[in-house]
Write a protein that holds these residues in place. Structure first.
Motif, PDB file in Angstrom:
ATOM      1  N   PHE A   1      -4.587 -15.543   6.502  1.00 41.59           N
ATOM      2  CA  PHE A   1      -4.248 -15.768   7.905  1.00 41.59           C
ATOM      3  C   PHE A   1      -4.792 -17.107   8.399  1.00 41.59           C
ATOM      4  N   LYS A   2      -5.959 -17.500   7.918  1.00 45.55           N
ATOM      5  CA  LYS A   2      -6.513 -18.790   8.332  1.00 45.55           C
ATOM      6  C   LYS A   2      -5.662 -19.957   7.817  1.00 45.55           C
ATOM      7  N   LEU A   3      -5.000 -19.749   6.693  1.00 45.43           N
ATOM      8  CA  LEU A   3      -4.109 -20.782   6.160  1.00 45.43           C
ATOM      9  C   LEU A   3      -2.745 -20.781   6.843  1.00 45.43           C
ATOM     10  N   GLY A   4      -2.484 -19.730   7.650  1.00 43.92           N
ATOM     11  CA  GLY A   4      -1.242 -19.703   8.411  1.00 43.92           C
ATOM     12  C   GLY A   4      -0.217 -18.692   7.967  1.00 43.92           C
ATOM     13  N   THR A   5      -0.555 -17.841   6.986  1.00 52.34           N
ATOM     14  CA  THR A   5       0.427 -16.850   6.570  1.00 52.34           C
ATOM     15  C   THR A   5       0.803 -15.944   7.745  1.00 52.34           C
ATOM     16  N   ASP A   6       2.030 -15.474   7.764  1.00 49.48           N
ATOM     17  CA  ASP A   6       2.532 -14.699   8.902  1.00 49.48           C
ATOM     18  C   ASP A   6       2.405 -13.198   8.705  1.00 49.48           C
TER      19      ASP A   6
END
Length: 225
Positions: free
Chosen positions: A92-97
């Motif tokens: 999530f911190k890397l941006g996964t949805d």
């Protein structure tokens, strides 16, 4: 126009089953056996959503997700065989949805892919409309039932970003970078303060929308029917 899904996984069985279920729903599928092959496909094809495994050779899912989010405006759903909290937090911190742990039922994955695509189509609009609520980015106004709110710009931008992807978790860093900019010199408490003000503003409408705190990560907006 056909919607194209990229599946990146080094497990041939996962690729085949996932491809079958998604194709049965009318999606076009592109297949990659590792992260490097996935990046090559992204450079050559128009991809609308990426379903990627974490544990892959050459380029793993974390690095692939980071590169996708840096260069492509598409949703990413991560797959992993390890049901560890640290993996989901890092993703999530890397941006996964979204995040699905193996083993999973392919029908669930199809449902999650459809949900992600719907979120991103909402995000591309200038106006967001849910049940009894409209958020208009041209006027910076929020209409709920028969009441209209005119919000300060940063509060509005924060609400619009959360509402553009209902159910998606945003970290405080992601919210600061998107709304206040990379050169912002304040700290994460700025986000908390604005969230508190939004909650107070819409406390009478918690039956329609709720801004939820996700411990250790950040915030997400839930739209209720």
């Amino acid at each position: 126009m056909n919607t194209t899904i990229l599946i990146a996984d080094d497990d041939v069985n996962i690729r085949r089953v996932t491809q079958l279920y998604l194709e049965n729903e009318g999606f076009q599928i592109k297949i990659a056996c590792d992260g490097k092959e996935a990046l090559d496909i992204l450079e050559q094809e128009k991809i609308d959503c990426a379903v990627i495994d974490i544990m892959m050779p050459n380029i793993d899912g974390f690095e692939l997700c980071k590169k996708i989010k840096a260069f492509y405006d598409i949703p990413v759903l991560m797959l992993t065989a390890r049901a560890e909290l640290d993996d989901s937090i890092k993703g999530f911190k890397l941006g996964t949805d979204d995040y699905v742990t193996k083993p999973f039922h392919p029908a669930e994955l199809v449902m999650r892919v459809k949900s992600l695509l719907k979120r991103y189509r909402v995000a591309s609009d200038r106006s967001i409309t849910f049940n009894k609520m409209t958020i208009n980015s041209d006027s910076y106004k929020v209409q709920i039932k028969d009441r209209e709110f005119l919000l300060p710009i940063k509060q509005f931008d924060l609400l619009f970003m959360l509402a553009s992807h209902p159910g998606k978790i945003f970290t405080r860093d992601q919210l600061i970078e998107s709304i206040w900019g990379l050169d912002y010199e304040g700290d994460e408490r700025t986000v908390d303060t604005h969230i508190k003000k939004l909650r107070k503003q819409f406390k009478d409408y918690e039956d329609i929308l709720q801004i939820c705190t996700i411990r250790g990560l950040g915030y997400k907006l839930e739209v209720l029917s």
